[in-house]
Write a protein that holds these residues in place. Structure first.
Motif, PDB file in Angstrom:
ATOM      1  N   GLY A 106      44.260  45.578  39.594  1.00  0.00           N
ATOM      2  CA  GLY A 106      43.298  45.084  38.619  1.00  0.00           C
ATOM      3  C   GLY A 106      42.973  46.119  37.564  1.00  0.00           C
ATOM      4  N   GLU A 156      39.154  42.957  40.292  1.00  0.00           N
ATOM      5  CA  GLU A 156      40.394  42.236  40.573  1.00  0.00           C
ATOM      6  C   GLU A 156      40.475  40.871  39.917  1.00  0.00           C
ATOM      7  OE1 GLU A 156      40.699  42.093  44.787  1.00  0.00           O
ATOM      8  OE2 GLU A 156      40.890  44.271  45.028  1.00  0.00           O
ATOM      9  N   LYS A 157      39.381  40.386  39.367  1.00  0.00           N
ATOM     10  CA  LYS A 157      39.408  39.065  38.742  1.00  0.00           C
ATOM     11  C   LYS A 157      38.411  39.029  37.592  1.00  0.00           C
ATOM     12  CE  LYS A 157      35.964  36.943  41.801  1.00  0.00           C
ATOM     13  NZ  LYS A 157      35.690  35.833  42.726  1.00  0.00           N
ATOM     14  N   SER A 158      38.546  38.021  36.770  1.00  0.00           N
ATOM     15  CA  SER A 158      37.641  37.868  35.635  1.00  0.00           C
ATOM     16  C   SER A 158      36.223  37.652  36.130  1.00  0.00           C
ATOM     17  CB  SER A 158      38.103  36.689  34.776  1.00  0.00           C
ATOM     18  OG  SER A 158      37.180  36.451  33.749  1.00  0.00           O
ATOM     19  N   ARG A 159      35.284  38.418  35.580  1.00  0.00           N
ATOM     20  CA  ARG A 159      33.887  38.333  36.057  1.00  0.00           C
ATOM     21  C   ARG A 159      32.989  39.169  35.156  1.00  0.00           C
ATOM     22  NH1 ARG A 159      32.912  41.122  41.530  1.00  0.00           N
ATOM     23  NH2 ARG A 159      30.883  41.509  40.596  1.00  0.00           N
ATOM     24  N   ASP A 182      40.340  37.642  31.764  1.00  0.00           N
ATOM     25  CA  ASP A 182      41.492  37.424  32.647  1.00  0.00           C
ATOM     26  C   ASP A 182      42.681  38.304  32.271  1.00  0.00           C
ATOM     27  OD1 ASP A 182      40.315  35.507  34.263  1.00  0.00           O
ATOM     28  OD2 ASP A 182      40.762  33.888  32.848  1.00  0.00           O
ATOM     29  N   THR A 186      44.938  40.067  35.270  1.00  0.00           N
ATOM     30  CA  THR A 186      46.044  39.220  35.685  1.00  0.00           C
ATOM     31  C   THR A 186      47.051  40.044  36.468  1.00  0.00           C
ATOM     32  OG1 THR A 186      45.743  37.858  33.732  1.00  0.00           O
ATOM     33  CG2 THR A 186      47.855  37.673  34.870  1.00  0.00           C
TER      34      THR A 186
END
Length: 318
Positions: A106, A156-159, A182, A186
Motif C-alpha cells: 500500500g 492498504e485501501k482507500s480511506r 484508490d 491499488t
C-alpha cells in the motif's frame, strides 16, 4: 486585605537550596533580592487577597521554569507557607501529512509535528471510525528542549486518514486529516501497467516538444532572425574593427623596424666611407713623402727695427 499583607516571599526549590524569585515587603516589591534569571519576569497578583488568595505571574515562561516552588505569606497576625509544582507545556505545530512511499502493501503516510513539550501523545489512533486500522508506529526526538514527533502508517485501501496530538497537561490538541485515494493503494499488479503507460506517454510528449523546438530553430536560421542578424552584424563590425587595429599596429611596427634598419645601414655606410678616406690619406702620405725645402728671402725694414737689433750675414762666415 492587601493592606494587612506585610510580606509575600516566593522561592524556587532546586536540589537542597531555596532561591528567592520574588519578594514583597511593606507595600513594595524588592527586585534586588531576586535571583538574576527571574528579574523583570515576575508580577504579584493580589487582587483576591481579601479572599485569601495571593498569586505570582511568571512572564516569558520557559521549560527551565518547570519544578517545585514554595510561598510564604505573612501579616501582622498570620503566617502560612505552601509548596507547589509548576508544569510547563508548549503546544506544537499543526501536523503535516505527506506520502512517503509506495510498495506492494500500500502507501506509507507520515504525520509530522514539531515544537512540543512535554512529548505529545497520539490523541486518536484511528480517526476515521471505519473499522480496520492501518499498521502504524510513532517516534519522537528532543532538540533544544522541544519534542518532534512522527506518526507513520501503511494504508492498504482507500480511506480517510487523520492524526491528532496533545499533552496530558493541556486540553488543546493539533489535528490534520487526508483522504487516501484508490490510485495510491491499488495492488501493484494493477497500477504497474498504468504507470508504464504514463511513462510512455510522457516520453512521447517530451520527444514531440524537442522535435518542435528543433524545427523552429531550423526555420529561424533559414529565414534569418532580425535580432540574430543584428547581433551578428554587430559582432562582425567589432571583429573587423579589431582586425584593423591589429593590422595598423603591425604596419607601425614594420615601419619602425625598417627605419631602424635604414639608420643602421646609413651609419655603417658612413663608417665604411670614413675608413676608406682614412686609408687613402695614409697611402698618399706614404707615396709623396715630406714636401721639399724652398729657401725664402726675408727682408727687414731698418726704420721699424729695434735699435739694439744686430744682424749678421752668416753666409759670409761660410
Amino acid at each position: 486585605r492587601s493592606s494587612d499583607l506585610t510580606e509575600a516571599r516566593w522561592f524556587r526549590l532546586k536540589s537542597s537550596t531555596a532561591s528567592i524569585i520574588h519578594l514583597y515587603q511593606k507595600g513594595e516589591d524588592k527586585p534586588e533580592c531576586q535571583i538574576p534569571e527571574y528579574i523583570g519576569r515576575t508580577e504579584l497578583m493580589a487582587e483576591d487577597i481579601d479572599r485569601g488568595k495571593v498569586g505570582l505571574k511568571i512572564l516569558k515562561a520557559a521549560i527551565s521554569d518547570e519544578g517545585m516552588y514554595r510561598c510564604h505569606l505573612e501579616t501582622d497576625t498570620y503566617f502560612d507557607a505552601a509548596e507547589f509544582e509548576l508544569k510547563v507545556t508548549a503546544l506544537g505545530s499543526a501536523p503535516m501529512i505527506y506520502l512517503e512511499g509506495l510498495h506492494d502493501k500500500g502507501a506509507d503516510i507520515v504525520c509530522q509535528s514539531t515544537g512540543w513539550y512535554p512529548a505529545p501523545a497520539l490523541v486518536d489512533k484511528d480517526g476515521d471510525g471505519l473499522g480496520e486500522k492501518p499498521v502504524c508506529k510513532m517516534t519522537s526526538h528532543q532538540e533544544k528542549g522541544l519534542f518532534s514527533v512522527n506518526y507513520s502508517c501503511t494504508v492498504e485501501k482507500s480511506r480517510p486518514f487523520s492524526c491528532a496530538f496533545g499533552t496530558a497537561f493541556s486540553s488543546q490538541e493539533r489535528r490534520a486529516s487526508l483522504y487516501v485515494p484508490d490510485l495510491l493503494v491499488t495492488p501493484s499488479s494493477a497500477w504497474i501497467p498504468v504507470t508504464i503507460c504514463l511513462l510512455i506517454l510522457f516520453a512521447i510528449a517530451v520527444a514531440v516538444v524537442v522535435g518542435l523546438w528543433y524545427l523552429k530553430t531550423r526555420v529561424n536560421n533559414a529565414k534569418g532572425d532580425p535580432e540574430t542578424g543584428r547581433q551578428k552584424d554587430k559582432e562582425g563590425s567589432e571583429l573587423e574593427e579589431l582586425r584593423s587595429l591589429i593590422n595598423a599596429e603591425k604596419k607601425e611596427r614594420d615601419l619602425e623596424k625598417k627605419a631602424r634598419e635604414m639608420e643602421r645601414e646609413e651609419k655603417e655606410a658612413l663608417k665604411r666611407e670614413r675608413d676608406a678616406l682614412s686609408t687613402e690619406l695614409v697611402l698618399v702620405k706614404a707615396t709623396t713623402g715630406p714636401a721639399p725645402f724652398s729657401p725664402v728671402t726675408i727682408s727687414l725694414n731698418p726704420n721699424t727695427a729695434h735699435p739694439n737689433l744686430l744682424l749678421t750675414d752668416r753666409s759670409e762666415e761660410h
